[in-house]
Structures are given as C-alpha cells and as structure tokens.
Design a protein around this motif. Sequence first.
Motif, PDB file in Angstrom:
ATOM      1  N   LEU A 258      28.729  -1.815  52.235  1.00  0.00           N
ATOM      2  CA  LEU A 258      29.854  -1.145  52.536  1.00  0.00           C
ATOM      3  C   LEU A 258      29.311   0.316  53.071  1.00  0.00           C
ATOM      4  CD1 LEU A 258      31.828  -1.702  49.551  1.00  0.00           C
ATOM      5  CD2 LEU A 258      32.103  -2.874  51.667  1.00  0.00           C
ATOM      6  N   GLY A 259      30.117   1.065  53.906  1.00  0.00           N
ATOM      7  CA  GLY A 259      29.981   2.299  54.607  1.00  0.00           C
ATOM      8  C   GLY A 259      28.480   2.293  55.257  1.00  0.00           C
ATOM      9  N   ARG A 260      28.053   3.621  54.886  1.00  0.00           N
ATOM     10  CA  ARG A 260      26.531   3.887  55.703  1.00  0.00           C
ATOM     11  C   ARG A 260      25.573   4.067  54.604  1.00  0.00           C
ATOM     12  NH1 ARG A 260      26.699   5.006  60.785  1.00  0.00           N
ATOM     13  NH2 ARG A 260      24.715   6.245  60.588  1.00  0.00           N
ATOM     14  N   ALA A 261      25.700   3.171  53.457  1.00  0.00           N
ATOM     15  CA  ALA A 261      24.569   3.408  52.492  1.00  0.00           C
ATOM     16  C   ALA A 261      23.205   2.921  53.157  1.00  0.00           C
ATOM     17  CB  ALA A 261      24.790   2.307  51.340  1.00  0.00           C
ATOM     18  N   PHE A 262      23.283   2.055  54.197  1.00  0.00           N
ATOM     19  CA  PHE A 262      21.654   1.629  54.519  1.00  0.00           C
ATOM     20  C   PHE A 262      21.411   2.644  55.377  1.00  0.00           C
ATOM     21  CE2 PHE A 262      19.248  -0.535  57.804  1.00  0.00           C
ATOM     22  CZ  PHE A 262      18.240  -0.991  57.009  1.00  0.00           C
ATOM     23  N   GLU A 263      22.083   3.139  56.392  1.00  0.00           N
ATOM     24  CA  GLU A 263      21.840   4.271  57.277  1.00  0.00           C
ATOM     25  C   GLU A 263      21.497   5.592  56.683  1.00  0.00           C
ATOM     26  OE1 GLU A 263      24.665   1.302  59.555  1.00  0.00           O
ATOM     27  OE2 GLU A 263      24.424   2.237  57.440  1.00  0.00           O
ATOM     28  N   ASN A 264      22.109   5.693  55.511  1.00  0.00           N
ATOM     29  CA  ASN A 264      21.669   7.101  54.828  1.00  0.00           C
ATOM     30  C   ASN A 264      20.602   6.725  53.750  1.00  0.00           C
ATOM     31  OD1 ASN A 264      23.565   8.432  56.331  1.00  0.00           O
ATOM     32  ND2 ASN A 264      25.123   7.948  54.989  1.00  0.00           N
ATOM     33  N   ASP A 265      20.286   5.636  53.603  1.00  0.00           N
ATOM     34  CA  ASP A 265      19.125   5.402  52.541  1.00  0.00           C
ATOM     35  C   ASP A 265      19.642   5.470  51.221  1.00  0.00           C
ATOM     36  OD1 ASP A 265      16.805   4.037  51.620  1.00  0.00           O
ATOM     37  OD2 ASP A 265      15.545   5.785  51.943  1.00  0.00           O
ATOM     38  N   THR A 266      20.964   5.255  50.991  1.00  0.00           N
ATOM     39  CA  THR A 266      21.458   5.678  49.415  1.00  0.00           C
ATOM     40  C   THR A 266      21.340   4.249  48.869  1.00  0.00           C
ATOM     41  OG1 THR A 266      23.654   5.742  50.378  1.00  0.00           O
ATOM     42  CG2 THR A 266      22.914   7.742  50.087  1.00  0.00           C
ATOM     43  N   GLY A 267      20.195   3.848  48.233  1.00  0.00           N
ATOM     44  CA  GLY A 267      20.220   2.409  47.752  1.00  0.00           C
ATOM     45  C   GLY A 267      19.642   2.547  46.503  1.00  0.00           C
ATOM     46  N   TRP A 268      19.246   1.423  45.841  1.00  0.00           N
ATOM     47  CA  TRP A 268      18.693   1.190  44.402  1.00  0.00           C
ATOM     48  C   TRP A 268      17.211   0.469  44.488  1.00  0.00           C
ATOM     49  CZ3 TRP A 268      22.022   1.156  40.057  1.00  0.00           C
ATOM     50  CH2 TRP A 268      23.433   1.906  40.031  1.00  0.00           C
ATOM     51  N   ARG A 269      16.504   0.749  43.689  1.00  0.00           N
ATOM     52  CA  ARG A 269      15.347  -0.104  43.761  1.00  0.00           C
ATOM     53  C   ARG A 269      15.614  -1.011  42.479  1.00  0.00           C
ATOM     54  NH1 ARG A 269       9.470  -0.627  41.659  1.00  0.00           N
ATOM     55  NH2 ARG A 269      10.046   0.939  39.867  1.00  0.00           N
TER      56      ARG A 269
END
Length: 311
Positions: A258-269
């Motif tokens: 969803l959204g731009r999580a990948f582009e903004n690198d707002t992720g989880w390890r």
Amino acid sequence: MLRVASFNINGIRATHRRGFGDWLEQRDCDVVALQEVRCPVDALPVGAFRGYHASYDPGSLPGRNGVAILTRTRPVAVRTWNGAAYSVEAQHLWTDQPTATELQTESVPLARELRPFAMEGRYIEVDLADRPVTVASLYLPKGGLPSDLQRPGRMREKPDGGARYARKMSFVKGFQRQLGASRRAALRSGREFLLVGDLNIAHGPLDVANWRRQQRSEGFLPQERAWFDQQLGPRRLIDVMRQLDPDVQGPYTWWSWLGRAFENDTGWRIDYHLATPTLAHSAVTAVVERETHRAARRSDHAAVVVDYDLR
C-alpha cells in the motif's frame, strides 16, 4: 562457503511470473528456504525449482502458508510437524514439470500449543547432505492486537477481541520449547542449527521504521519483543544480520504494497537468520536483496542471503 537464502515469496505462482526463476538461477545459493509458497504440490509452476531438490510442506489450508527448503542434493533427513511432506525432484530445464513424491518424514516433537498448527505448513527442517548443518524454515503467524488495544474504525481488520493475538502468543510459547529441542538435537548429532524465515516480529528499534509509533502495532508489541529476546543468547541463537551490522537501521525485509512504503523505505525487518554461535560467527556477508524499484518486486518481502565460511 555455504550460501543460504531465506525468502517469503508470497505465492510461488505469482512470484514465478515476476522472475523468481531468474533470481534463483542468478543468485546461485546452496540452500533456499521459502515461506508462503501457497500452492498445492500438483499446481507448482513448470520449472518452479530448476536445479534444486525441494522438501516441501504445503499445509492443508488452500492458498495459504506452505514452507519449503531447496537444496542442491537431497537432504539426509526431513522433519515436519505432521510427519509428512513432499520431495520435489531437481528440474534441469525451465520446461520440466515438477515431479513430487510424498514422504513419510521424521516428526518433530510438538508442544501442546503447536498441535493446532501442525497441518498448516508453517515449519520444515532438513539435515544437509554435504554440510554438518540442520536448516529450518519457519512462517510464524502474523497475529493481531490484544483486546485492550483494539479500536473499531482504526483497524484494517475487524476487531476480534484479541483472538489473533492470543493465537500467536500460544504459538510462540510452544515454539520456544520446540526450537530449543531442535537446536539441542542438531548439536548432539554434530550439526550446527540455522532457523530462517518470516518471524513476523521486528525485534528492536533498528528493525522497524518510525519505531516509537509502532509500539502499539502487531509485530512490535512489548510481549512479542520480549519473547524474541528469550530466543537469543551466546549459548542459544544469534541474529546473524545484527551481528554483522549491529548499529545499522534495518535493512528492512518487508514493505506494504500500500501507498509508497517501498519507495520511502518505511519497512520492517521481520525475516531472519538465527544461528547457533559457531555457525553465526562463520558468517562473512549478509545481504537483503531489495529490488531497485517497485515494478521489479517479486514479493512484499525481500530475500535475506548469508554466506557462511565453514572451513
């Protein structure tokens, strides 16, 4: 050198169309542990595991879960929670149809809390034929929020009174005992032990973007993180990525579609290699295979690839 990858592929048929086969061939791993294969054995894509022998527990839930371990040679032992799995023979051409035979595997002794999960295709472990290592692939339940944190209208999922949270915490309670038993059994047989997979828990502040805001989110709850703490230690298991990069934010392994999580690198390890100390200290490189742009993504997860120097 032993190169091991862990990859939640979020469905072998979808990720195969997105180039999983090319990645598998080019990355040249010795072992590839998969989670969320999500496919009956008779519906595996043509050429799905070219060049690899696959030990596969698809589970009994249509379109969900499923774990596999791909190896260059057939493992000397395979263990599952239900005493059964499939052996998918190595394919030499992308046009080869997978050939699968049902295995009667060794059963992993199950804690009472894990028995409801035995048929879900969440855990498989193998003893490698060419290295003194036992490798396990795990897909841990995502879970949910405890009832006191559930707010109707603020959740994507319908409030459930904490049922998904309770189910996950029951799983990890039982899995702690099973994990200890598997680790000790490997060591008694002269093998190192490596648990890889999607644990659906970010362990610490470096493992999730905007960690302060996430402390009331499933996957980063204090209870989940405390359980994770208990699995690690100098005489138990070591987080290999964090050992090599102790102070680095991330690198993350999962991003929402969803959204731009990948582009903004707002992720989880949330995808890990957890190894017994001798094996962990032999790790020389650890890489998260994050694609360069959204259109190239094969899954909502990235593969975690570690090279172990066992000489």
